[in-house]
Design a protein around this motif. Structure first.
Motif, short mmCIF file in Angstrom:
data_model
loop_
_atom_site.label_atom_id
_atom_site.label_comp_id
_atom_site.label_asym_id
_atom_site.label_seq_id
_atom_site.Cartn_x
_atom_site.Cartn_y
_atom_site.Cartn_z
N PRO A 136 122.13 62.85 40.47
CA PRO A 136 123.09 63.70 41.20
C PRO A 136 124.01 64.49 40.29
O PRO A 136 124.41 65.61 40.63
N TRP A 137 124.39 63.95 39.14
CA TRP A 137 125.25 64.68 38.21
C TRP A 137 124.49 65.84 37.57
O TRP A 137 125.01 66.95 37.45
N THR A 138 123.26 65.58 37.16
CA THR A 138 122.43 66.63 36.57
C THR A 138 122.22 67.77 37.57
O THR A 138 122.23 68.95 37.19
N ALA A 139 122.05 67.41 38.84
CA ALA A 139 121.82 68.42 39.88
C ALA A 139 122.96 69.42 39.98
O ALA A 139 122.76 70.57 40.36
N LYS A 140 124.17 69.01 39.59
CA LYS A 140 125.32 69.90 39.67
C LYS A 140 125.28 71.03 38.65
O LYS A 140 125.98 72.04 38.81
N MET A 141 124.48 70.86 37.60
CA MET A 141 124.54 71.84 36.50
C MET A 141 123.20 72.52 36.25
O MET A 141 122.97 73.05 35.17
N VAL A 142 122.29 72.54 37.25
CA VAL A 142 120.97 73.13 37.01
C VAL A 142 121.06 74.61 36.65
O VAL A 142 120.19 75.13 35.95
N ASP A 143 122.10 75.29 37.10
CA ASP A 143 122.22 76.71 36.77
C ASP A 143 122.68 76.94 35.34
O ASP A 143 122.74 78.09 34.88
N ASP A 144 123.00 75.87 34.63
CA ASP A 144 123.30 75.96 33.19
C ASP A 144 122.06 75.69 32.35
O ASP A 144 122.09 75.90 31.13
N MET A 145 120.99 75.21 32.99
CA MET A 145 119.84 74.69 32.26
C MET A 145 118.62 75.57 32.45
O MET A 145 118.51 76.30 33.42
N CYS A 146 117.68 75.48 31.49
CA CYS A 146 116.37 76.07 31.71
C CYS A 146 115.33 74.95 31.63
O CYS A 146 115.38 74.11 30.74
N PHE A 147 114.45 74.93 32.61
CA PHE A 147 113.46 73.88 32.74
C PHE A 147 112.08 74.38 32.31
O PHE A 147 111.66 75.47 32.72
N ILE A 148 111.41 73.61 31.50
CA ILE A 148 110.02 73.91 31.11
C ILE A 148 109.15 72.88 31.83
O ILE A 148 109.12 71.70 31.46
N ARG A 149 108.43 73.31 32.84
CA ARG A 149 107.59 72.39 33.61
C ARG A 149 106.18 72.28 33.05
O ARG A 149 105.40 71.46 33.52
N THR A 413 107.73 67.77 31.78
CA THR A 413 108.90 68.63 31.93
C THR A 413 109.94 68.34 30.85
O THR A 413 110.20 67.17 30.55
N MET A 414 110.51 69.39 30.30
CA MET A 414 111.66 69.28 29.40
C MET A 414 112.71 70.28 29.89
O MET A 414 112.41 71.18 30.67
N TRP A 415 113.95 70.09 29.41
CA TRP A 415 114.97 71.10 29.70
C TRP A 415 115.81 71.38 28.47
O TRP A 415 115.90 70.56 27.56
N MET A 416 116.40 72.57 28.47
CA MET A 416 117.31 72.99 27.41
C MET A 416 118.55 73.61 28.04
O MET A 416 118.51 74.08 29.18
N GLY A 424 119.64 78.65 34.25
CA GLY A 424 119.06 78.76 35.57
C GLY A 424 117.61 79.21 35.59
O GLY A 424 117.12 79.68 36.62
N ALA A 425 116.90 79.05 34.50
CA ALA A 425 115.51 79.50 34.41
C ALA A 425 114.54 78.34 34.64
O ALA A 425 114.83 77.20 34.28
N ILE A 426 113.41 78.66 35.25
CA ILE A 426 112.34 77.68 35.44
C ILE A 426 111.07 78.31 34.87
O ILE A 426 110.66 79.39 35.30
N TYR A 427 110.47 77.66 33.90
CA TYR A 427 109.34 78.24 33.18
C TYR A 427 108.13 77.34 33.36
O TYR A 427 108.19 76.13 33.14
N GLY A 428 107.01 77.94 33.77
CA GLY A 428 105.77 77.19 33.92
C GLY A 428 105.61 76.56 35.28
O GLY A 428 106.58 76.37 36.03
N GLU A 429 104.37 76.20 35.60
CA GLU A 429 104.06 75.62 36.91
C GLU A 429 102.84 74.72 36.78
O GLU A 429 101.91 75.03 36.02
#
Length: 487
Positions: A136-149, A413-416, A424-429
């Motif tokens: 839940p804490w991580t969910a608050k800041m997803v727009d600060d993060m970029c996810f590599i799926r 999945t990793m994030w930076m 707020g980026a999501i890369y890969g699928e």
């Protein structure tokens, strides 16, 4: 011909230049007296850097790399696969597996029953990133993060996979990412190491993987670029204090004498490891005064522990380690590597994942917010991830107590966040089974090339001459900077 003369005839080209006073070791030692200079092309490097400047202006000056040892299950955390509910207890189709390699832990199974995630997911932020209810804490800041799926690797077992992720090669003996950073950038504080490692202790220790110092070694780079490991109990660093009865002035006189002897050896043989010893002795002496202030978190305000959680007060915990990471980069350390074990969920995944997520959730949130408050966020790249992912099919049955997931190198999945990463980026699928990549695959080489780019380095030009070859972190195969992840 005596053995010494034979050695001089067989010495490497690098050693020849070393004896002439132009070695990398000499340059690195000289920078202990001052920082490098920059031109308009690159960014200024720091104390002990082998290079005077980066190849282009750096977005990140520091890295905090959070490695989840064991391989977190991507479909239980970030890679939401709702269609798998309809596949519960059905076998993984051969058309999805397509003959791909399995570990010996599940290759002998008669069935490969699909095990959908037991945890609820929801979308968060403007990016609409799906995140498990366990974070839940991580969910608050997803727009600060970029996810590599769409991360993937060839390694399917822990030791080569972690080594690959850290050094760019499954075979041990290469410099790790932190050592390359240390080599290229140097430190911003002459009284602290450039590269520090912390091994955090998970709350649950059901299935802890062995990790070794080979992961944070300098390989063929000079030894001074290896990490300094910090301990959770006792003195942060072994032998940092003077022996009983040895005052500081005697210690200083002893080190001066050793330095003179080592310099004489260097002039005779030209071995760069001699200068490594000099640099290590001097660093250890300076750290005697800097370490007490660094490790005394009692001076942190109460708001800090409210931000990170009470676990931050517990030495060796993950929360305590990330707080220490912030204190380290705040004082000029370039690269902080934190390892957290027990993500190897071959069994009891439903029981262990909540504990693992509690260890990291508020702590990671606190770290990002703290870096922002300290003005360090834009210059500090935070990386989170494991060495591979997990399978959608179950190992050990489907009961909540027994089911687990096997190793899966095909996608994870990793994030930076921060340090020039695109927020707020999501890369890969991946496909509906979180088994194969269907869009924008990212290899470890691409990940390394991107991190080096954010640090100001062209991965193809950032090399070190060893055994007649220009060695580099990304190796000889094609590696791409992921422009879609850059702010």
């Amino acid at each position: 011909m005596d053995s010494f003369q034979e050695h001089r005839l067989l010495e490497t080209r690098r050693h020849f230049f070393a004896s002439a006073g132009f070695s990398l070791g000499t340059a690195a030692l000289a920078t202990l007296m001052g920082e490098g200079k920059a031109t308009a092309a690159g960014s200024k490097t720091g104390i002990g850097a082998a290079l005077p400047e980066t190849h282009h202006p750096a977005k990140a000056k520091h890295v905090i790399y959070l490695h989840m040892v064991g391989g977190p299950a991507q479909m239980d955390l970030f890679d939401y696969k709702p269609k798998m509910k309809d596949w519960y207890d059905k076998d993984l189709p051969e058309s999805v597996r397509n003959g791909q390699r399995l570990t010996t832990m599940t290759s002998g199974q008669s069935r490969f029953p699909i095990a959908p995630s037991m945890f609820k997911f929801a979308q968060h932020g403007k990016s609409g990133m799906w995140v498990t209810e366990l974070l839940p804490w991580t969910a608050k800041m997803v727009d600060d993060m970029c996810f590599i799926r769409s991360m993937h690797t060839e390694a399917i077992n822990h030791e080569p996979a972690i080594t690959y992720m850290q050094t760019g090669n499954q075979v041990t003996g290469r410099p790790c990412l932190g050592a390359w950073t240390s080599y290229g950038l140097g430190s911003l504080n002459k009284d602290l190491p450039t590269f520090v490692v912390l091994v955090a202790q998970p709350t649950n220790t059901e299935q802890v993987q062995a990790i070794s110092a080979r992961l944070w070694q300098s390989g063929y780079l000079p030894g001074e670029y290896a990490a300094v490991p910090f301990r959770a109990k006792g003195d942060p660093i072994l032998f940092i204090n003077n022996p009983p009865g040895v005052p500081s002035d005697i210690r200083r006189k002893t080190l001066d004498g050793l330095k003179t002897l080592n310099e004489m050896t260097f002039q005779q043989v030209g071995d760069e490891e001699t200068h490594t010893r000099i640099a290590q002795y001097e660093m250890a002496y300076r750290m005697q005064s800097s370490m007490p202030e660094l490790t005394n978190i009692q001076n942190e305000p109460l708001t800090t522990f409210k931000l990170y959680g009470d676990e931050a007060k517990k030495p060796g915990s993950f929360a305590n380690s990330v707080l220490m990471a912030r204190r380290l980069v705040e004082r000029g350390v370039r690269f902080v590597q934190i390892y957290l074990n027990n993500w190897d969920t071959h069994g009891n995944a439903a029981g262990r994942l909540p504990s693992q997520c509690r260890d990291i959730d508020q702590a990671c949130y606190g770290l990002i917010q703290d870096l922002k408050a300290k003005g360090l966020y834009d210059s500090t790249l935070v990386v989170w991830g494991g060495e591979f992912g997990r399978t959608i099919y179950s190992q050990g049955g489907l009961s909540p107590k027994n089911y687990g997931r096997d190793h899966h190198p095909r996608c994870f999945t990793m994030w930076m966040a921060g340090g020039g990463a695109k927020p707020g980026a999501i890369y890969g699928e991946t496909d509906d089974f979180s088994y194969n990549i269907v869009k924008d695959p990212v290899h470890i080489r691409d990940f390394h090339a991107t991190v080096l780019h954010l640090l100001g380095f062209d991965h193809e030009k950032f090399t070190y001459r060893y055994q007649g070859l220009d060695q580099r972190l990304t190796g000889v195969e094609k590696a791409n900077v992921l422009n879609g992840l850059l702010a």
